[in-house]
Design an enzyme around this catalytic site. Structure first.
Site, PDB file in Angstrom:
ATOM      1  N   TYR A   1       0.769  -1.246   0.000  1.00 10.26           N
ATOM      2  CA  TYR A   1       0.000   0.000   0.000  1.00 10.26           C
ATOM      3  C   TYR A   1       0.803   1.301   0.000  1.00 10.26           C
ATOM      4  CZ  TYR A   1      -4.078  -2.918   0.657  1.00 10.26           C
ATOM      5  OH  TYR A   1      -5.069  -3.844   0.466  1.00 10.26           O
TER       6      TYR A   1
ATOM      7  N   PHE B   1     -10.152  -4.998  10.940  1.00  9.00           N
ATOM      8  CA  PHE B   1     -11.454  -4.882  10.265  1.00  9.00           C
ATOM      9  C   PHE B   1     -11.336  -5.297   8.813  1.00  9.00           C
ATOM     10  CE2 PHE B   1      -9.317  -0.741  10.585  1.00  9.00           C
ATOM     11  CZ  PHE B   1      -9.164  -0.384   9.255  1.00  9.00           C
TER      12      PHE B   1
HETATM   13  C1  LIG Z   1      -2.300  -7.908  -3.268  1.00  5.77           C
HETATM   14  C2  LIG Z   1      -3.195  -7.960  -4.488  1.00  5.77           C
HETATM   15  C3  LIG Z   1      -4.526  -7.246  -4.184  1.00  5.77           C
HETATM   16  C4  LIG Z   1      -2.490  -7.232  -5.639  1.00  5.77           C
HETATM   17  O1  LIG Z   1      -3.366  -7.130  -6.740  1.00  5.77           O
HETATM   18  P1  LIG Z   1      -2.836  -6.989  -8.257  1.00  5.77           P
HETATM   19  O2  LIG Z   1      -4.002  -6.700  -9.086  1.00  5.77           O
HETATM   20  O3  LIG Z   1      -1.992  -8.167  -8.579  1.00  5.77           O
HETATM   21  O4  LIG Z   1      -1.908  -5.709  -8.147  1.00  5.77           O
HETATM   22  P2  LIG Z   1      -1.526  -4.754  -9.363  1.00  5.77           P
HETATM   23  O5  LIG Z   1      -1.311  -5.566 -10.602  1.00  5.77           O
HETATM   24  O6  LIG Z   1      -2.477  -3.610  -9.471  1.00  5.77           O
HETATM   25  O7  LIG Z   1      -0.141  -4.234  -8.829  1.00  5.77           O
HETATM   26  C5  LIG Z   1       0.037  -2.951  -8.345  1.00  5.77           C
HETATM   27  C6  LIG Z   1       1.471  -2.789  -7.898  1.00  5.77           C
HETATM   28  O8  LIG Z   1       1.626  -3.407  -6.628  1.00  5.77           O
HETATM   29  C7  LIG Z   1       2.664  -4.377  -6.673  1.00  5.77           C
HETATM   30  N1  LIG Z   1       2.235  -5.428  -5.769  1.00  5.77           N
HETATM   31  C8  LIG Z   1       0.991  -5.855  -5.589  1.00  5.77           C
HETATM   32  N2  LIG Z   1       0.954  -6.802  -4.643  1.00  5.77           N
HETATM   33  C9  LIG Z   1       2.211  -6.957  -4.209  1.00  5.77           C
HETATM   34  C10 LIG Z   1       2.813  -7.794  -3.253  1.00  5.77           C
HETATM   35  N3  LIG Z   1       2.103  -8.666  -2.527  1.00  5.77           N
HETATM   36  N4  LIG Z   1       4.121  -7.679  -3.083  1.00  5.77           N
HETATM   37  C11 LIG Z   1       4.856  -6.804  -3.796  1.00  5.77           C
HETATM   38  N5  LIG Z   1       4.333  -5.974  -4.719  1.00  5.77           N
HETATM   39  C12 LIG Z   1       3.029  -6.074  -4.927  1.00  5.77           C
HETATM   40  C13 LIG Z   1       2.758  -4.760  -8.122  1.00  5.77           C
HETATM   41  O9  LIG Z   1       4.025  -5.281  -8.429  1.00  5.77           O
HETATM   42  C14 LIG Z   1       2.491  -3.440  -8.814  1.00  5.77           C
HETATM   43  O10 LIG Z   1       3.637  -2.627  -8.773  1.00  5.77           O
HETATM   44  P3  LIG Z   1       3.882  -1.434  -9.831  1.00  5.77           P
HETATM   45  O11 LIG Z   1       2.690  -0.497  -9.701  1.00  5.77           O
HETATM   46  O12 LIG Z   1       5.147  -0.826  -9.375  1.00  5.77           O
HETATM   47  O13 LIG Z   1       3.920  -2.113 -11.146  1.00  5.77           O
HETATM   48  C15 LIG Z   1      -3.484  -9.427  -4.944  1.00  5.77           C
HETATM   49  O14 LIG Z   1      -2.263 -10.080  -5.175  1.00  5.77           O
HETATM   50  C16 LIG Z   1      -4.300 -10.199  -3.927  1.00  5.77           C
HETATM   51  O15 LIG Z   1      -5.503 -10.210  -4.008  1.00  5.77           O
HETATM   52  N6  LIG Z   1      -3.655 -10.853  -2.940  1.00  5.77           N
HETATM   53  C17 LIG Z   1      -4.342 -11.662  -1.945  1.00  5.77           C
HETATM   54  C18 LIG Z   1      -5.305 -10.840  -1.076  1.00  5.77           C
HETATM   55  C19 LIG Z   1      -4.647  -9.674  -0.413  1.00  5.77           C
HETATM   56  O16 LIG Z   1      -3.526  -9.761   0.048  1.00  5.77           O
HETATM   57  N7  LIG Z   1      -5.367  -8.551  -0.377  1.00  5.77           N
HETATM   58  C20 LIG Z   1      -4.923  -7.366   0.328  1.00  5.77           C
HETATM   59  C21 LIG Z   1      -5.649  -7.362   1.630  1.00  5.77           C
HETATM   60  S1  LIG Z   1      -5.072  -6.083   2.691  1.00  5.77           S
END
Ligand SMILES: CC(C)(COP(=O)(O)OP(=O)(O)OC[C@H]1O[C@@H](n2cnc3c(N)ncnc32)[C@H](O)[C@@H]1OP(=O)(O)O)[C@@H](O)C(=O)NCCC(=O)NCCS
Length: 405
Positions: free
Chosen positions: A123, A405
């Site tokens: 984030y 939450f």
């Molecule tokens: C974390 C999550 C939401 C990322 O979604 P995503 O659609 O793959 O993310 P995006 O493609 O929009 O990536 C956005 C950026 O974040 C980075 N990023 C996203 N998740 C990351 C992670 N876990 N670790 C490192 N970098 C990450 C990407 O590399 C990308 O970087 P950039 O903007 O520099 O290219 C997804 O992997 C997920 O659903 N994970 C499991 C549930 C979870 O953890 N949700 C968050 C709850 S707090």
């Protein structure tokens, strides 16, 4: 539409698809009943669903919170249920969801957004900074002696759900009003999230136990815990897991913990969301035995820097000009002059440069500009700029969020 991802706010009947991606990671599928229950906390339009080729592949939601910050309570988006399906990772779904959500929060006039992060790498790029710490305790019962008065002050009782419902919210509210990082809870939140005890939420533990502490006949502290019982070689290897415990005063806090530390027939007392300045450090004879693990607590984003900085209180006597970078929400970028009486845009030479995510880290008082600078995350541009910023932003107590939450 960005990179083939289409994000839309969901109406009251469209919540289920927006929740499906996050439920996947809990190993489940939301049912109409579960989504109806959650709809009581997520106002229409506060859930966003991301679609690719017409299929829902991601979602993000927000609760409408009132968050305590130093000297005030502010509307805040409590961001939750964020996910992209494993088949569609790293295709910009999260980025599109964050864009839509932060624009929406800004339009609603909420100056802050807060969340618990499943992973610390996610984030920061959207302007969130870690704003509080949380302590996880694993204390052997035989090492849990308390200092202080041997005799209890007031009276502790195990209470019924009805009595807990009548007494706990007021105690929580009194603690919340003076603790940055805590948000107000609605009646539904108490009934369905805090005090509800369906078997599927017990995680192998027993029933939810409710403890009330009264001092001078008045409710002043409470605790919620579960016993996870297990025996080996004829003695317990189980633990009492404290889900939430708080008191409105030093006496009340000590008496709540006197009960928790005295639960017989368990090997350990565990708790995972303790404030980092907890009285237990000085209440326990052997605080080292807590084997406290410290991790990140809530993450905070200033969505409207002017409104957020302008609403919190500061220590008298200093002023600072902050040069704030905010690539994701550029309306915040620029110089902000802060003193105890005024906050506003400024043309003066800046004292400190930092990203908006760093401002999120210092906003509740959980971290200092000096700490950030030591890690290269804030830069001093004029003499004593960091010290003046810290003199203004310093608070008396560590921010604390007692609930995920
Ligand atoms: C974390 C999550 C939401 C990322 O979604 P995503 O659609 O793959 O993310 P995006 O493609 O929009 O990536 C956005 C950026 O974040 C980075 N990023 C996203 N998740 C990351 C992670 N876990 N670790 C490192 N970098 C990450 C990407 O590399 C990308 O970087 P950039 O903007 O520099 O290219 C997804 O992997 C997920 O659903 N994970 C499991 C549930 C979870 O953890 N949700 C968050 C709850 S707090």
């Amino acid at each position: 539409m960005r990179g083939g991802v289409e994000v839309k706010a969901c109406g009251p009947d469209e919540l289920l698809p927006a929740l499906t991606p996050v439920w996947h990671y809990f190993g489940a599928t939301p049912t109409p009943e579960s989504s109806e229950r959650i709809a009581r906390f997520i106002a229409p339009g506060r859930a966003h669903a991301a679609r690719m080729d017409g299929e829902v592949v991601g979602g993000a939601s927000a609760f409408s919170f009132e968050l305590t910050v130093p000297g005030a309570r502010l509307p805040a988006a409590g961001v939750a249920a964020v996910a992209a399906l494993p088949t569609h990772r790293r295709r910009g779904i999260l980025r599109s969801l964050m864009r839509a959500q932060l624009d929406d929060v800004h339009e609603r006039g909420e100056p802050l957004a807060v969340l618990w992060a499943s992973d610390e790498r996610i984030y920061g790029r959207y302007g969130y900074g870690v704003a509080s710490l949380a302590g996880e305790m694993n204390l052997p019962r035989v090492r849990a002696s308390l200092r202080g008065p041997a005799e209890p002050v007031g009276q502790a009782r195990l209470v019924s759900l009805e009595e807990a419902r009548a007494a706990f919210p007021d105690i929580y509210e009194r603690v919340a009003a003076e603790t940055p990082g805590i948000y107000a809870r609605s009646e539904d939140w108490w009934d369905l999230r805090v005090l509800a005890d369906p078997p599927e939420r017990r995680a192998g533990g027993g029933e939810l136990v409710r403890v009330l502490v009264e001092i001078g006949g008045r409710p002043e502290g409470y605790a919620l815990y579960r016993i996870h019982q297990s025996f080996e070689h004829g003695f317990s290897i189980g633990h009492a897991r404290v889900l939430e415990a708080m008191g409105t005063s030093a006496d009340a806090t000590r008496e709540v913990w006197r009960v928790l530390l005295g639960v017989d027939w368990v090997d350990r007392i565990t708790a995972s969301l303790l404030p980092i300045d907890h009285a237990l450090f000085f209440l326990l004879e052997e605080p080292r035995r807590m084997t406290l693990r410290v991790g990140d607590g809530i993450w905070l984003r200033l969505v409207d820097v002017g409104a957020a900085l302008g609403a919190r209180s500061y220590r008298d006597g200093a002023q600072v000009v902050l040069d704030v970078q905010d690539d994701f929400c550029p309306w915040n970028a620029g110089r902000w002059k802060v003193d105890a009486a005024n906050v506003g845009r400024s043309d003066e030479e800046p004292d400190v440069h930092c990203d908006v995510s760093e401002l999120g880290s210092v906003f509740l008082g959980g971290f200092t500009f000096a700490q950030l600078a030591a890690a290269g995350r804030a830069r001093e541009l004029r003499a004593r700029g960091l010290a003046r910023a810290d003199a203004l932003f310093r608070t008396d107590r560590a921010p604390w969020c007692p609930e995920i939450f």
